[in-house]
Enzyme design. Structure first.
Site, mmCIF file in Angstrom:
data_model
loop_
_atom_site.group_PDB
_atom_site.id
_atom_site.type_symbol
_atom_site.label_atom_id
_atom_site.label_comp_id
_atom_site.label_asym_id
_atom_site.label_seq_id
_atom_site.Cartn_x
_atom_site.Cartn_y
_atom_site.Cartn_z
ATOM 1 N N PHE A 12 0.820 -1.227 0.000
ATOM 2 C CA PHE A 12 0.000 0.000 0.000
ATOM 3 C C PHE A 12 0.854 1.278 0.000
ATOM 4 C CE2 PHE A 12 -2.270 2.776 3.336
ATOM 5 C CZ PHE A 12 -2.844 3.598 2.379
ATOM 6 N N ALA A 82 9.028 -2.803 3.558
ATOM 7 C CA ALA A 82 8.613 -4.214 3.543
ATOM 8 C C ALA A 82 8.363 -4.717 4.953
ATOM 9 C CB ALA A 82 9.688 -5.066 2.870
ATOM 10 N N ALA A 83 7.204 -5.300 5.155
ATOM 11 C CA ALA A 83 6.843 -5.783 6.490
ATOM 12 C C ALA A 83 5.573 -6.610 6.386
ATOM 13 C CB ALA A 83 6.587 -4.601 7.432
ATOM 14 N N SER A 85 2.130 -6.300 8.003
ATOM 15 C CA SER A 85 1.624 -5.024 8.527
ATOM 16 C C SER A 85 0.257 -5.084 9.211
ATOM 17 C CB SER A 85 1.565 -4.002 7.381
ATOM 18 O OG SER A 85 0.533 -4.349 6.478
ATOM 19 N N THR A 132 5.822 2.714 12.743
ATOM 20 C CA THR A 132 4.435 2.986 13.119
ATOM 21 C C THR A 132 4.344 3.627 14.499
ATOM 22 O OG1 THR A 132 2.428 1.810 13.819
ATOM 23 C CG2 THR A 132 4.412 0.538 13.846
ATOM 24 N N ASP A 133 3.237 4.330 14.739
ATOM 25 C CA ASP A 133 2.997 4.877 16.085
ATOM 26 C C ASP A 133 2.631 3.777 17.083
ATOM 27 O OD1 ASP A 133 0.445 4.286 15.141
ATOM 28 O OD2 ASP A 133 -0.424 6.246 15.596
ATOM 29 N N GLU A 134 2.327 2.559 16.568
ATOM 30 C CA GLU A 134 1.877 1.493 17.467
ATOM 31 C C GLU A 134 2.987 1.009 18.402
ATOM 32 O OE1 GLU A 134 -0.799 -1.372 15.736
ATOM 33 O OE2 GLU A 134 -1.331 -0.001 14.117
ATOM 34 N N TYR A 158 2.579 -7.472 16.098
ATOM 35 C CA TYR A 158 2.979 -6.551 15.022
ATOM 36 C C TYR A 158 3.774 -5.385 15.592
ATOM 37 C CZ TYR A 158 2.531 -2.491 11.933
ATOM 38 O OH TYR A 158 2.799 -1.359 11.199
ATOM 39 N N SER A 161 7.175 -6.329 16.898
ATOM 40 C CA SER A 161 8.174 -6.613 15.859
ATOM 41 C C SER A 161 8.664 -5.317 15.217
ATOM 42 C CB SER A 161 7.609 -7.581 14.807
ATOM 43 O OG SER A 161 6.555 -6.974 14.081
ATOM 44 N N LYS A 162 7.776 -4.343 15.055
ATOM 45 C CA LYS A 162 8.204 -3.062 14.506
ATOM 46 C C LYS A 162 9.094 -2.320 15.514
ATOM 47 C CE LYS A 162 7.277 -1.350 11.093
ATOM 48 N NZ LYS A 162 7.862 -1.436 9.728
ATOM 49 N N ASN A 187 -2.057 5.702 11.436
ATOM 50 C CA ASN A 187 -2.787 4.909 10.432
ATOM 51 C C ASN A 187 -2.941 5.671 9.115
ATOM 52 O OD1 ASN A 187 -3.570 3.704 13.052
ATOM 53 N ND2 ASN A 187 -4.874 2.433 11.767
ATOM 54 N N ASN A 188 -2.538 5.023 8.032
ATOM 55 C CA ASN A 188 -2.702 5.605 6.697
ATOM 56 C C ASN A 188 -3.980 5.092 6.044
ATOM 57 O OD1 ASN A 188 0.515 6.125 5.130
ATOM 58 N ND2 ASN A 188 0.028 6.254 7.281
ATOM 59 N N PRO A 291 -8.432 -9.165 20.384
ATOM 60 C CA PRO A 291 -7.729 -9.336 21.661
ATOM 61 C C PRO A 291 -6.637 -8.275 21.812
ATOM 62 C CG PRO A 291 -7.681 -11.378 20.355
ATOM 63 C CD PRO A 291 -8.283 -10.312 19.483
#
Ligand code: NAD
Ligand code: TYD
Length: 354
Positions: A12, A82-83, A85, A132-134, A158, A161-162, A187-188, A291
């Site tokens: 994306f 690449a990930a 996501s 990511t902000d996550e 996720y 790992s990021k 989020n995009n 969850p």
């Protein structure tokens, strides 16, 4: 910046970034390195100028392949998208996230480090890591927005790992003086997003008259950014960002999920006046929650605004209208990426028991 490898360029944001880069800079050669997982689609890159753009199928975990690519193409810049996501998939299968997001980033870093140690001695080089902000965990109502120094507290496999990949990239700057930058974005949404994510899934389902599955009570909050604004931020970091620095990127708006879904429904009511599913809001179904679902993200963009002059240019409503219009007029793309067994399998794995 002459020979750029964009990893995950068939996904994306990567595909949007390649389009943006080729439009804004006439002097670069872009190599799109992508293994084409379920999320990678060459249809997202149709019509590009092949003189300045080349697709190279490969795995960021394949060191021999990476070394050959860097050497043959004299890669001076890496923009690493690449990930794996999708948070819901990381709940189903965390192992693939460790493999791609952590080990893949390590292999890419190590290839760039070794190649640049021996080559392109006096040339500018850059490894930009897209994150990511996550990684910052979650906020409650009233908590201050994430800034660049907010401690990491990832909650999903996720996000973990990021976070891990961010730490690796950071360490390559401190230890090896590698010329890295990192961006942590919210989020995009926008064209070419695979319909496993909230916004394109809701558009796809609403058009077909299928349920719109809203997790929990729909009160969770994300900060939404139109993808082209993210691409511009990355380009500005590449051209003016300070080596070793991290920049937070976000859209400056935080509506609850249910409001996003209702906005999409209203836009579709207007765009499809003869649809049998009007009002599309009737299709909304509250389903079992994810969850560990993070409640709220909010990102403080004052550093990138102050230092690089970047701000988002799309209002949420305007961006959503553009996005819905894009999906309505690109049914070939949509049919091609969703007409696979793997997409249908995912829908049944993730939604049939909710
Ligand atoms: P995506 O899932 O749409 O695309 C990922 C791409 O990576 C796919 O084309 C896939 O084929 C490719 N890929 C996966 N494993 C690979 C491997 N081993 N080797 C080579 N290519 C591989 O992802 P996206 O939404 O475009 O996100 C891109 C990046 O931006 C990710 O790193 C993600 O963490 C980050 N990000 C995404 C968002 C968002 O809202 N989507 C927000 C902030 C940051
Ligand atoms: P998503 O697009 O998966 O992005 P992320 O989990 O990285 O934020 O989800 C955005 C929000 O929408 C998130 O709070 C989960 C919610 N959501 C639903 O309510 N229903 C869905 O079918 C999906 C995919 C997400």
């Amino acid at each position: 910046m002459k020979n750029i490898v964009v990893t995950g360029g068939a996904g994306f944001i990567g595909s949007n970034f390649i389009r943006y880069l080729l439009k804004i800079n006439n002097d670069v050669k872009v190599y799109n390195l992508d293994i084409l997982t379920y999320a990678g689609h060459l249809e997202s890159l149709e019509g590009l100028d092949t003189g300045r753009y080349e697709f190279v199928r490969g795995d960021i975990n394949d060191r021999n392949f990476l070394e050959k690519l860097f050497f043959e193409k004299q890669i001076d810049t890496v923009v690493h998208f690449a990930a794996e996501s999708h948070v819901d998939r990381s709940i189903q299968d965390p192992g693939q996230f460790v493999q791609t997001n952590i080990l893949g980033t390590y292999n890419l870093l190590e290839t760039a480090r070794q190649y640049w140690a021996k080559n392109l001695a006096n040339m500018p080089k850059r490894f930009h890591h897209v994150s990511t902000d996550e990684v910052f965990g979650m906020l409650n109502h009233g908590d201050a927005a994430f800034h660049e120094k907010t401690p990491y507290a990832p909650n999903s496999p996720y996000a973990a790992s990021k976070a891990s990949s961010d730490h690796l990239v950071r360490s390559y700057f401190h230890t090896f003086k590698m010329p890295v930058t990192i961006s942590n974005c919210s989020n995009n949404y926008g064209p070419y997003q695979f319909p496993e994510k909230l916004i394109p899934l809701m558009i796809l389902n609403a058009v077909k008259g299928l349920h719109l599955p809203v997790y929990g009570d729909g009160q969770q909050i994300r900060d939404w950014l139109y993808v082209e604004d993210h691409c511009q931020a990355i380009y500005m970091i590449l051209t003016s960002g300070v080596i070793g620095e991290t920049y937070n990127v976000g859209g400056n708006n935080q509506p609850p999920n249910i409001d996003i879904v209702k906005m999409i429904c209203k836009i579709l009511d207007e765009k499809l006046p003869s649809s049998p599913y009007i009002p599309h809001e009737k299709l909304i179904h509250f389903v079992q929650d994810r969850p560990g679902h993070d409640f709220r993200y909010d990102i403080d963009i004052s550093k990138i605004r102050r230092e690089l002059g970047w701000i988002p240019t799309h209002e949420l409503e305007q961006g959503l209208i553009k996005t819905v219009e894009w999906y309505l007029s690109n049914s070939n793309w949509l049919n091609s990426v969703t007409g696979t067994d793997s997409f249908q399998d995912w829908i049944s794995i993730n939604y049939s028991k909710r």
